[in-house]
Design an enzyme around this catalytic site. Structure first.
Site, PDB file in Angstrom:
ATOM      1  CG  ASP A 230     -11.901 -36.571 139.134  1.00 40.75           C
ATOM      2  OD1 ASP A 230     -11.299 -35.911 138.268  1.00 40.75           O
ATOM      3  OD2 ASP A 230     -11.568 -37.720 139.444  1.00 40.75           O
TER       4      ASP A 230
ATOM      5  CB  THR B 198      -6.663 -41.872 141.372  1.00 37.45           C
ATOM      6  OG1 THR B 198      -6.083 -40.589 141.120  1.00 37.45           O
ATOM      7  CG2 THR B 198      -8.160 -41.701 141.586  1.00 37.45           C
TER       8      THR B 198
ATOM      9  CB  THR C 294      -4.556 -42.618 138.126  1.00 34.51           C
ATOM     10  OG1 THR C 294      -5.445 -41.501 138.219  1.00 34.51           O
ATOM     11  CG2 THR C 294      -5.341 -43.877 138.444  1.00 34.51           C
TER      12      THR C 294
END
Length: 298
Positions: free
Chosen positions: A148, A126, A108
């Protein structure tokens, strides 16, 4: 930023710490770091269970910040660290949710900008891991944010909040922060890359600035401590030996290997309207300023 980002979690951690005496202590006090670690673990327990895309799951934002609920979480901070804390049951929770199994990467970027007119930006962005998916289209790298999501969509038949679904946004740890005073005037802006540890990086810096009265650079330079579940990671060489010994006596042994990859940037307004900045020496980055402070900040 609201869910599926983790601004609510950063606020909850600060609210838990507000119910301790960390502000009367300082960076050389092991009890201060113990309180920080325990507040971090309580925050992550709730965040990992409940924060997800609100278009698919009802996230109990108000409940997580409810003063009475925060007080019950803060009351769990004892004399020593015990097993990994469980998620609480915040007000407004409408459905049982399973334990999360997300493995966030740390790829990120972050920057803070204050311009001459007093406009402020604190931006975290990111593509997930280094170069995202490793594929580029027209010069832009595509992300791999699918990682994620929770690697397990259900737990014992109970849905997980951050389970993958078509059109769903994954949970993010990004929490760029702008601090205002009670009159709504700009005070400071901070933020960092670093995967799930972003929350503790930002919290550490805010404690240093707002509770301990450090400069922006001193707050950024404070050792990182990333406490989540049963894990306690951090920058072992940067902690005073007395702090590490004090933490060990309280059941916390800080280990290297995670929590060292912050990239904090920040700006704070000092008396007279002077802008003071700082940048993290752990990554690339620098603090630049122009001679004239923003008129609205003055």
């Amino acid at each position: 930023p609201p869910p599926p980002s983790s601004g609510v979690s950063l606020l909850q951690m600060l609210a838990i710490l507000e119910r301790t005496d960390i502000a009367t202590r300082g960076p050389e006090d092991p009890q201060a770091w113990f309180q920080f670690a325990e507040a971090s673990r309580l925050m992550y327990a709730d965040r990992d269970r409940y924060v997800a895309d609100p278009a698919f799951v009802r996230v109990p934002v108000q409940g997580l910040l409810d003063p009475a609920y925060v007080a019950t979480r803060a009351a769990l901070i004892g004399e020593s660290a015990g097993p990994a804390p469980a998620a609480g049951v915040p007000p407004g929770l409408t459905a049982k949710l399973g334990a999360d199994a997300t493995n966030e990467a740390a790829g990120t970027s972050h920057f803070v900008v204050v311009d001459r007119e007093g406009n402020v930006a604190s931006m975290t962005t990111t593509v997930e891991s280094l170069f995202g998916s490793g594929r580029a289209v027209d010069g832009f790298f595509l992300n791999n944010q699918l990682t994620d999501f929770s690697f397990r969509p259900v737990e014992d038949g109970v849905p997980v909040a951050n389970a993958v679904a078509p059109g769903k946004r994954p949970r993010s740890s990004m929490a760029p922060t702008i601090v205002l005073d009670r009159e709504g005037r700009f005070v400071a802006a901070v933020g960092s890359p670093g995967g799930s540890a972003i929350l503790t990086y930002n919290a550490k810096t805010l404690v240093g600035l707002l509770a301990w009265g450090l400069t922006m650079q001193q707050a950024i330079d404070l050792p990182n401590l990333y406490a989540r579940g049963a894990d306690f990671f951090g920058e072992v060489p940067k902690f005073p030996a007395a702090v590490l010994e004090g933490l060990k006596a309280r059941g916390i042994e800080v280990k290297a290997g995670r929590g060292e990859e912050s990239g904090l940037h920040g700006v704070i307004v000092r008396p007279g309207g002077t802008l003071e900045g700082g940048a993290d020496p752990r990554r690339e980055g620098e603090w630049r300023s122009t001679p004239a402070a923003p008129a609205s900040v003055r």
